[in-house]
Design an enzyme around this catalytic site. Structure first.
Site, mmCIF file in Angstrom:
data_model
loop_
_atom_site.group_PDB
_atom_site.id
_atom_site.type_symbol
_atom_site.label_atom_id
_atom_site.label_comp_id
_atom_site.label_asym_id
_atom_site.label_seq_id
_atom_site.Cartn_x
_atom_site.Cartn_y
_atom_site.Cartn_z
ATOM 1 N N GLU A 275 0.836 -1.216 0.000
ATOM 2 C CA GLU A 275 0.000 0.000 0.000
ATOM 3 C C GLU A 275 0.865 1.259 0.000
ATOM 4 O O GLU A 275 0.582 2.223 -0.712
ATOM 5 C CB GLU A 275 -0.937 0.016 1.210
ATOM 6 C CG GLU A 275 -1.993 -1.086 1.222
ATOM 7 C CD GLU A 275 -2.873 -1.094 -0.016
ATOM 8 O OE1 GLU A 275 -3.185 0.000 -0.510
ATOM 9 O OE2 GLU A 275 -3.200 -2.191 -0.490
ATOM 10 N N ASP A 356 3.930 -4.438 -5.673
ATOM 11 C CA ASP A 356 4.393 -5.732 -5.143
ATOM 12 C C ASP A 356 5.919 -5.769 -5.094
ATOM 13 O O ASP A 356 6.514 -6.182 -4.097
ATOM 14 C CB ASP A 356 3.909 -6.881 -6.049
ATOM 15 C CG ASP A 356 2.454 -7.263 -5.775
ATOM 16 O OD1 ASP A 356 1.913 -6.816 -4.740
ATOM 17 O OD2 ASP A 356 1.884 -8.011 -6.589
HETATM 18 ZN ZN LIG Z 1 -2.391 -2.404 -4.683
#
Ligand SMILES: [Zn+2]
Length: 409
Positions: A275, A356
């Site tokens: 996030e 990621d």
């Molecule tokens: Zn995301």
């Protein structure tokens, strides 16, 4: 039937057929054998259940979209739009108030007619698969709060747009653009502190290993973070999630209580690192700017079509009005919206991979990110093997196996 009506009708039809095709391909793409990466994580029984969940939701989606298709066609060709217009005009409320009533009635009608579908999804489908935690009381309160909020937030904005187009002449579209942009920014700014707490309880994460690990990680990547919040997602659903919201001083990182329960500290840090990655890689700013540009494009085109007689003829309207023009234009704009949506989702999928990677690199722990993704998929009964065409149309995130693969490289 005029040219505009043909375009709108084709758009509605093509949209329906494309989605139906994607759904069918998606269901055909299901395989009974478990993907290798999930061996030991998914027990065969739950894996079968996840496929059943997809089948049930897809079939229910067909019923919903067929109903919606019939609804719009019947309303349109039975002369629903001019009928409502004549009724509203009998009150002689003037252009702005009439517009608010006209649009309000249509929205309310749509909301009431879609209510049984929404209730079935929550209380029958989600219930059957063990996700639903919403009580009827919470459900009704949510509806009421949503309605009041829509009235409080939506009415002034809509009134302003109607007024600009009614009185501001050729400058209307960019006055509206500035107004809508400022409005969106203010709402986003106050949402975490003023709006979201109306629906959920947000509590600062209690002192302990989780909080200290998160804060020291945030510190290590130079991410200004005062607090992390826990949200009572379990009030409505057993599904879990985490998200980032707001900006400036009011920004918040939020973990669902359901997520905290299911994951290890390292996995939770990986999820939050992802996030924060969106923020650090400027994805949030990017989507905000793209949203503003899209609004501008839409308003610019709206200004050019809103007085075009063909648009009103298509819906059997004898009298022009700003409010009806806005609704008809929205239908004409649907193909552009569809294409823009596809591009935005492709961009979003790319950004998800970047976030990621960011999480894996900065936590130096790609394994926890992979484990978190696996657990989330199993818990939420995600489809592990979506069809590429379905992904192309609908996915804002890459399919989980693809994410795991990119993280393992
Ligand atoms: Zn995301």
């Amino acid at each position: 039937m005029n040219f505009i009506a043909v375009i709108i009708l084709c758009t509605i039809g093509v949209d329906f057929i494309l989605n139906l095709t994607a759904d069918r391909l998606n269901l055909k793409h299901l395989r009974s054998e478990l993907p290798q990466a999930f061996e030991g994580v998914y027990d065969p029984e739950r894996y079968r259940k996840s496929q059943q969940y997809l089948r049930v939701n897809t079939q229910f989606g067909w019923i919903t979209s067929t109903f919606n298709l019939c609804l719009i066609l019947v309303f349109w060709f039975a002369g629903g739009f001019p009928f409502l217009d004549k009724w509203v005009r009998t009150f002689e409320l003037g252009p702005i108030l009439s517009g608010l009533v006209y649009m309000g009635v249509l929205m309310l009608l749509k909301a009431v007619l879609s209510l049984p579908f929404s209730m079935y999804a929550t209380f029958v489908i989600e219930e059957r698969f063990g996700f639903n935690k919403t009580t009827l009381q919470t459900y009704v309160m949510d509806l009421l709060k949503g309605l009041i909020l829509a009235l409080l937030l939506g009415t002034p904005l809509l009134a302003a747009i109607l007024a600009f187009f009614q009185y501001a002449g050729p400058n209307a579209w960019w006055y509206c653009w500035v107004g809508v942009t400022l409005y969106m920014l203010v709402v986003q700014f106050i949402a975490p502190t003023w709006i979201m707490p109306l629906f959920n309880k947000f509590t600062p994460l209690e002192e302990g290993e989780l909080k200290s690990t998160i804060l020291s990680y945030a510190n290590s990547i130079d991410f200004p973070l005062e607090n992390v919040y826990q949200m009572d997602g379990s009030r409505r659903s057993a599904k879990s999630n985490a998200f980032f919201t707001g900006f400036g001083k009011h920004k918040r990182i939020v973990l669902f209580d359901t997520l905290i329960k299911q994951h290890s500290v390292n996995e939770l840090v990986a999820v939050l690192a992802h996030e924060m990655g969106h923020y650090k890689k400027k994805h949030i700013r990017q989507s905000l700017i793209l949203g503003i540009l899209q609004t501008g494009l839409m308003l610019f085109l709206l200004a050019h079509f809103i007085t075009y007689q063909g648009l009103f003829d298509a819906f059997y309207m004898s009298q022009q009005s700003i409010y009806a023009g806005m609704i008809f234009f929205a239908m004409l704009y649907a193909p552009i919206d569809f294409l823009v949506g596809i591009l935005m989702q492709a961009l979003s999928r790319k950004n998800e991979t970047v976030a990621d990677q960011f999480a894996a690199e900065t936590t130096k722990d790609p394994v926890s990110m992979v484990d978190a993704l696996k657990k989330l998929s199993v818990h939420n009964l995600s489809n592990l093997t979506p069809h590429p065409f379905y992904v192309f149309l609908n996915y804002s995130h890459p399919p989980v196996l693809k994410r795991i693969q990119s993280l393992s490289n």
